[in-house]
Design a protein around this motif. Structure first.
Motif, PDB file in Angstrom:
ATOM      1  N   LYS A 142     -16.887  -1.261   4.546  1.00  0.00           N
ATOM      2  CA  LYS A 142     -16.892  -1.966   3.259  1.00  0.00           C
ATOM      3  C   LYS A 142     -17.335  -1.050   2.127  1.00  0.00           C
ATOM      4  CE  LYS A 142     -18.826  -6.053   3.588  1.00  0.00           C
ATOM      5  NZ  LYS A 142     -19.804  -7.152   3.505  1.00  0.00           N
ATOM      6  N   SER A 143     -18.347  -0.204   2.396  1.00  0.00           N
ATOM      7  CA  SER A 143     -18.930   0.564   1.285  1.00  0.00           C
ATOM      8  C   SER A 143     -18.579   2.045   1.287  1.00  0.00           C
ATOM      9  CB  SER A 143     -20.453   0.385   1.295  1.00  0.00           C
ATOM     10  OG  SER A 143     -20.947   0.802   2.543  1.00  0.00           O
ATOM     11  N   LYS A 144     -18.371   2.627   2.464  1.00  0.00           N
ATOM     12  CA  LYS A 144     -18.262   4.092   2.506  1.00  0.00           C
ATOM     13  C   LYS A 144     -16.880   4.620   2.882  1.00  0.00           C
ATOM     14  CE  LYS A 144     -22.860   4.900   2.272  1.00  0.00           C
ATOM     15  NZ  LYS A 144     -23.418   4.739   0.972  1.00  0.00           N
ATOM     16  N   LEU A 145     -16.060   3.761   3.479  1.00  0.00           N
ATOM     17  CA  LEU A 145     -14.768   4.262   3.973  1.00  0.00           C
ATOM     18  C   LEU A 145     -13.610   3.577   3.256  1.00  0.00           C
ATOM     19  CD1 LEU A 145     -15.531   4.180   7.826  1.00  0.00           C
ATOM     20  CD2 LEU A 145     -15.712   6.134   6.300  1.00  0.00           C
ATOM     21  N   GLY A 146     -12.597   4.395   2.921  1.00  0.00           N
ATOM     22  CA  GLY A 146     -11.382   3.841   2.322  1.00  0.00           C
ATOM     23  C   GLY A 146     -10.204   4.125   3.230  1.00  0.00           C
ATOM     24  N   PHE A 147      -9.242   3.213   3.247  1.00  0.00           N
ATOM     25  CA  PHE A 147      -8.077   3.380   4.124  1.00  0.00           C
ATOM     26  C   PHE A 147      -6.784   3.348   3.313  1.00  0.00           C
ATOM     27  CE2 PHE A 147     -11.332   1.876   6.957  1.00  0.00           C
ATOM     28  CZ  PHE A 147     -11.070   2.481   8.177  1.00  0.00           C
ATOM     29  N   ILE A 148      -5.874   4.255   3.677  1.00  0.00           N
ATOM     30  CA  ILE A 148      -4.528   4.214   3.105  1.00  0.00           C
ATOM     31  C   ILE A 148      -3.564   4.215   4.295  1.00  0.00           C
ATOM     32  CG2 ILE A 148      -2.837   5.435   1.678  1.00  0.00           C
ATOM     33  CD1 ILE A 148      -5.278   6.724   0.204  1.00  0.00           C
ATOM     34  N   PHE A 149      -2.651   3.251   4.270  1.00  0.00           N
ATOM     35  CA  PHE A 149      -1.774   3.095   5.431  1.00  0.00           C
ATOM     36  C   PHE A 149      -0.338   3.518   5.103  1.00  0.00           C
ATOM     37  CE2 PHE A 149      -5.080  -0.165   5.476  1.00  0.00           C
ATOM     38  CZ  PHE A 149      -5.718   0.138   6.669  1.00  0.00           C
ATOM     39  N   GLN A 150       0.381   3.827   6.159  1.00  0.00           N
ATOM     40  CA  GLN A 150       1.777   4.236   6.021  1.00  0.00           C
ATOM     41  C   GLN A 150       2.611   3.161   5.307  1.00  0.00           C
ATOM     42  OE1 GLN A 150       3.464   5.376   9.782  1.00  0.00           O
ATOM     43  NE2 GLN A 150       5.547   4.988   9.096  1.00  0.00           N
ATOM     44  N   SER A 151       2.394   1.906   5.694  1.00  0.00           N
ATOM     45  CA  SER A 151       3.212   0.836   5.080  1.00  0.00           C
ATOM     46  C   SER A 151       2.393   0.051   4.047  1.00  0.00           C
ATOM     47  CB  SER A 151       3.786  -0.071   6.150  1.00  0.00           C
ATOM     48  OG  SER A 151       2.762  -0.461   7.031  1.00  0.00           O
ATOM     49  N   TYR A 152       1.470   0.722   3.431  1.00  0.00           N
ATOM     50  CA  TYR A 152       0.670   0.259   2.278  1.00  0.00           C
ATOM     51  C   TYR A 152      -0.323  -0.872   2.618  1.00  0.00           C
ATOM     52  CZ  TYR A 152       5.266   1.968   0.778  1.00  0.00           C
ATOM     53  OH  TYR A 152       6.441   2.645   0.706  1.00  0.00           O
ATOM     54  N   ASN A 153       0.135  -1.865   3.443  1.00  0.00           N
ATOM     55  CA  ASN A 153      -0.720  -3.007   3.825  1.00  0.00           C
ATOM     56  C   ASN A 153      -1.344  -3.703   2.615  1.00  0.00           C
ATOM     57  OD1 ASN A 153      -0.106  -1.814   6.275  1.00  0.00           O
ATOM     58  ND2 ASN A 153      -2.030  -2.454   7.189  1.00  0.00           N
ATOM     59  N   LEU A 154      -0.546  -3.905   1.592  1.00  0.00           N
ATOM     60  CA  LEU A 154      -1.057  -4.671   0.442  1.00  0.00           C
ATOM     61  C   LEU A 154      -0.950  -6.157   0.760  1.00  0.00           C
ATOM     62  CD1 LEU A 154       0.593  -2.696  -2.517  1.00  0.00           C
ATOM     63  CD2 LEU A 154      -1.698  -2.415  -1.557  1.00  0.00           C
ATOM     64  N   PHE A 155      -1.809  -6.951   0.112  1.00  0.00           N
ATOM     65  CA  PHE A 155      -1.731  -8.401   0.301  1.00  0.00           C
ATOM     66  C   PHE A 155      -0.622  -8.945  -0.599  1.00  0.00           C
ATOM     67  CE2 PHE A 155      -6.426  -7.539   0.925  1.00  0.00           C
ATOM     68  CZ  PHE A 155      -6.329  -7.463   2.303  1.00  0.00           C
ATOM     69  N   GLN A 156       0.404  -9.456   0.029  1.00  0.00           N
ATOM     70  CA  GLN A 156       1.620  -9.816  -0.702  1.00  0.00           C
ATOM     71  C   GLN A 156       1.426 -10.963  -1.695  1.00  0.00           C
ATOM     72  OE1 GLN A 156       4.536  -8.030  -0.537  1.00  0.00           O
ATOM     73  NE2 GLN A 156       3.250  -6.659   0.683  1.00  0.00           N
ATOM     74  N   VAL A 157       0.485 -11.851  -1.398  1.00  0.00           N
ATOM     75  CA  VAL A 157       0.320 -13.009  -2.289  1.00  0.00           C
ATOM     76  C   VAL A 157      -0.625 -12.689  -3.457  1.00  0.00           C
ATOM     77  CG1 VAL A 157       0.815 -14.683  -0.484  1.00  0.00           C
ATOM     78  CG2 VAL A 157      -1.556 -14.040  -0.933  1.00  0.00           C
ATOM     79  N   HIS A 158      -1.221 -11.490  -3.434  1.00  0.00           N
ATOM     80  CA  HIS A 158      -2.146 -11.127  -4.518  1.00  0.00           C
ATOM     81  C   HIS A 158      -1.445 -10.212  -5.515  1.00  0.00           C
ATOM     82  CE1 HIS A 158      -5.954 -11.815  -1.897  1.00  0.00           C
ATOM     83  NE2 HIS A 158      -5.086 -12.791  -1.796  1.00  0.00           N
ATOM     84  N   THR A 159      -1.930 -10.203  -6.726  1.00  0.00           N
ATOM     85  CA  THR A 159      -1.402  -9.280  -7.734  1.00  0.00           C
ATOM     86  C   THR A 159      -1.963  -7.880  -7.467  1.00  0.00           C
ATOM     87  OG1 THR A 159      -3.259  -9.663  -9.207  1.00  0.00           O
ATOM     88  CG2 THR A 159      -1.343 -11.092  -9.519  1.00  0.00           C
TER      89      THR A 159
END
Lengths: 390, 216
Positions: B70-87
């Motif tokens: 939550k505080s120290k690690l960030g993740f970036i994924f191949q297929s973005y993994n964005l929340f589709q219902v959020h802006t």
């Protein structure tokens, strides 16, 4: 709060799927409240009419009287106890003498209960003032159902036969002095009301009665070995039992509706968990515990019921208010049901009923939402991130 | 079909320092993603130990590993993994919501992050309205918004064309230099490899080569 905000966004974001669930669930809300309100309204109307037309403030029954056993009628009468006689004289207590008889309308024979009641009584809504007669005849009043069955009308004469206290048959003509409309079949169907003193003369039972109907009870209830007091709880027990029994059909209907709505919610949850594996994995990767994700999905499912309550309120409040004000016409006659039922029923929607229904549906929806969501706790986040079915 | 155990990583001994821009390079099945998952506390090694920001992965409870992510690690994924219902704004805001940061500060941090990736004009868009490059830039903003110590990027350019790949790599390189955030890439993309300053080649779960590139 964050989980609620997030769940709300996710739910609205799901679009049509959410609204289909919400609409089905809102039907459950409205129909449960409607059927229960109808039963409450019926119960209230039946209680009110029974008290007004038959029961009064309560009744003293002669110890031998059993309304379900006509054979007891010949013995179930007695002199009014002294303490009650004084009250009876000022019409705070209405003595009623009941006897079996037979009438012969249009040459047919029909068994009836002859009920003698003081014409001056004010406790029951029966139009007993029509029993006052200057002539030497015997005036009688009957209900509209009785009039329809016997095809008797106001001013008609009909032969009445009875047996007096010695078992001797006698007969006379009675004049139908008036008809009355009531929703209480037990004062209408098969009943002939005549002046008390006339019936006492006919039965050779001066000063006696079978039932003493009390007005508003203000003091202690007098009881003797010969007279048993029956309060509202006892006298209305039958009707409440019948309404409860009739209400079981309503319970089945709303149970089916609730089940359908819950199946829709359950199905959506199961589908969501499979379809949203990547999203679940991402939640975990971004720092949510699996327990928090379970909570999020449970809230999301449970929020269907919150939205359903809001949607149900939009169309339900005007619809149910309209019915509560204008009533619902009952297409069958009350006598077919064997209990007091008006031509129009006015449903009663109490705050307790509405709040209770909303709480029950929300609770059930939450449980149904939680059930499949527990699977999330067992998901492997690395597999979930790849969207692999587990 | 096999029932035997599969060893994804074997005999790995690596240390990553603050501000590194490192590529873990290898073919499919070489153990890159497994290594990244262990560093990201999403997985636990069956043997050996892994220390992340001074904490042993094996000893972390589910709650403490979640707190670390939550505080120290960030993740970036191949297929973005964005929340589709959020802006876009809500997607980037999400890690800050988890941290319970207050609204005004949260808003400013989200706008800053979107400015880093050049997407301030897309805050109200939904992921479905974005191109692949834009989506990955949102993912970078989401990973960077909380100013993590380490960003783990698993094949971040795999779904992007060359121009977009260079664009997001330049963005990440810039953030790495400005914020001193450690970036670890799992990749076999030559474009990514050309940007990293340390290359760790994995083959069959073992480190085949560990090179530090001097780009000065």
């Amino acid at each position: 709060m964050m989980a609620f905000n997030l769940a709300f966004r996710n739910l609205l974001g799901a679009g049509l799927r959410t609204w289909l669930n919400v609409i089905v669930l809102s039907f459950s809300f409205v129909i449960i409240i409607w059927t229960k309100g109808l039963l409450q309204g019926w119960d209230r109307q039946a209680r009110h009419d029974m008290i007004k037309w038959e029961i009064g403030g309560g009744q003293y029954w002669h110890a031998s009287y059993d309304p379900y056993d006509p054979f007891t009628l010949s013995d179930s009468h007695g002199a009014i106890p002294e303490g009650l006689a004084a009250i009876a004289s000022d019409t705070s207590i209405v003595p009623v003498l009941i006897a079996q008889g037979t009438i012969f309308p249009a040459g047919r024979m029909q068994s009836v209960l002859i009920k003698g009641i003081p014409p001056e009584q004010k406790i029951l809504a029966l139009p007993t003032e029509k029993l006052v007669s200057a002539d030497n005849d015997i005036p009688a009043i009957i209900g509209s159902s009785m009039a329809e069955n016997t095809r008797l009308g106001e001013g008609d004469y009909v032969t009445l036969r009875w047996r007096d206290r010695n078992g001797t048959f006698d007969a006379t003509e009675i004049r139908i002095a008036g008809l009355f409309e009531t929703t209480v079949p037990t004062v209408d169907v098969g009943q002939v009301w005549i002046p008390l003193e006339k019936l006492r003369e006919m039965m050779l039972l001066p000063g006696e009665a079978t039932v003493l109907i009390a007005g508003e009870l203000t003091g202690e209830v007098s009881v003797t070995d010969e007279w048993v007091f029956k309060d509202h709880k006892t006298l209305l027990a039958d009707i409440e039992q019948i309404i409860k029994a009739k209400g079981s059909m309503g319970v089945i209907i709303w149970g089916i509706l609730l089940l359908l709505a819950m199946l829709a919610v359950f199905d959506t949850q199961v589908f969501s968990i499979f379809r949203r594996q990547k999203e679940i994995g991402t939640y975990v990767a971004l720092g949510m515990t699996r327990g928090e994700v379970v909570k999020l999905f449970t809230i999301e499912g449970a929020m269907n019921s919150v939205l359903a309550a809001a949607v149900g309120a939009i169309y339900g409040i005007p619809l149910l208010t309209l019915q509560a004000v204008n009533g619902i016409s009952i297409p069958v006659k009350s006598s077919d049901y064997g209990l007091a039922m008006a031509e129009k029923l006015y449903p009663v929607y109490s705050i307790g009923l509405i709040a209770g229904t909303v709480l029950i549906v929300m609770l059930v929806t939450t449980i149904v939402s939680y059930w499949p969501s527990r699977k999330i706790a067992r998901l492997n986040p690395t597999e979930a991130l790849r969207g692999r079915m587990q | 079909m096999g029932s035997g155990k599969f060893t994804a990583l074997n005999g790995i001994d690596l240390t990553f320092g603050k501000g590194e821009f490192t590529g873990i390079i290898g073919p499919s099945g070489s153990g890159k993603t497994t290594l990244l998952n262990i560093i990201g506390t999403l997985d636990v090694p069956s043997e050996g130990s892994a220390l992340i920001l001074g904490q042993s992965v094996a000893n972390l409870t589910p709650a403490s590993s979640a707190a670390l992510r939550k505080s120290k690690l960030g993740f970036i994924f191949q297929s973005y993994n964005l929340f589709q219902v959020h802006t876009v704004f809500e997607n980037v805001e999400f890690p800050l919501l988890l941290q319970g940061i207050e609204t005004a500060k949260r808003r400013q941090m989200v706008l800053d992050a979107l400015e880093w990736v050049g997407l301030t004009d897309k805050i109200k868009s939904r992921p479905a309205q974005l191109s692949g490059g834009e989506s990955q830039r949102v993912a970078i903003a989401r990973a960077m918004v909380k100013r993590p110590a380490v960003v783990l990027a698993d094949e971040p350019t795999a779904n992007l064309d060359a121009a977009n790949s260079h664009n997001i790599l330049q963005t990440m390189e810039k953030l790495n230099r400005e914020l001193q955030t450690t970036f670890l890439f799992a990749t076999h993309d030559e474009k990514v490899i050309s940007y990293v300053r340390r290359k760790i080649f994995l083959f069959d779960g073992k480190v085949a080569r560990d090179e530090i590139i001097d780009k000065n």
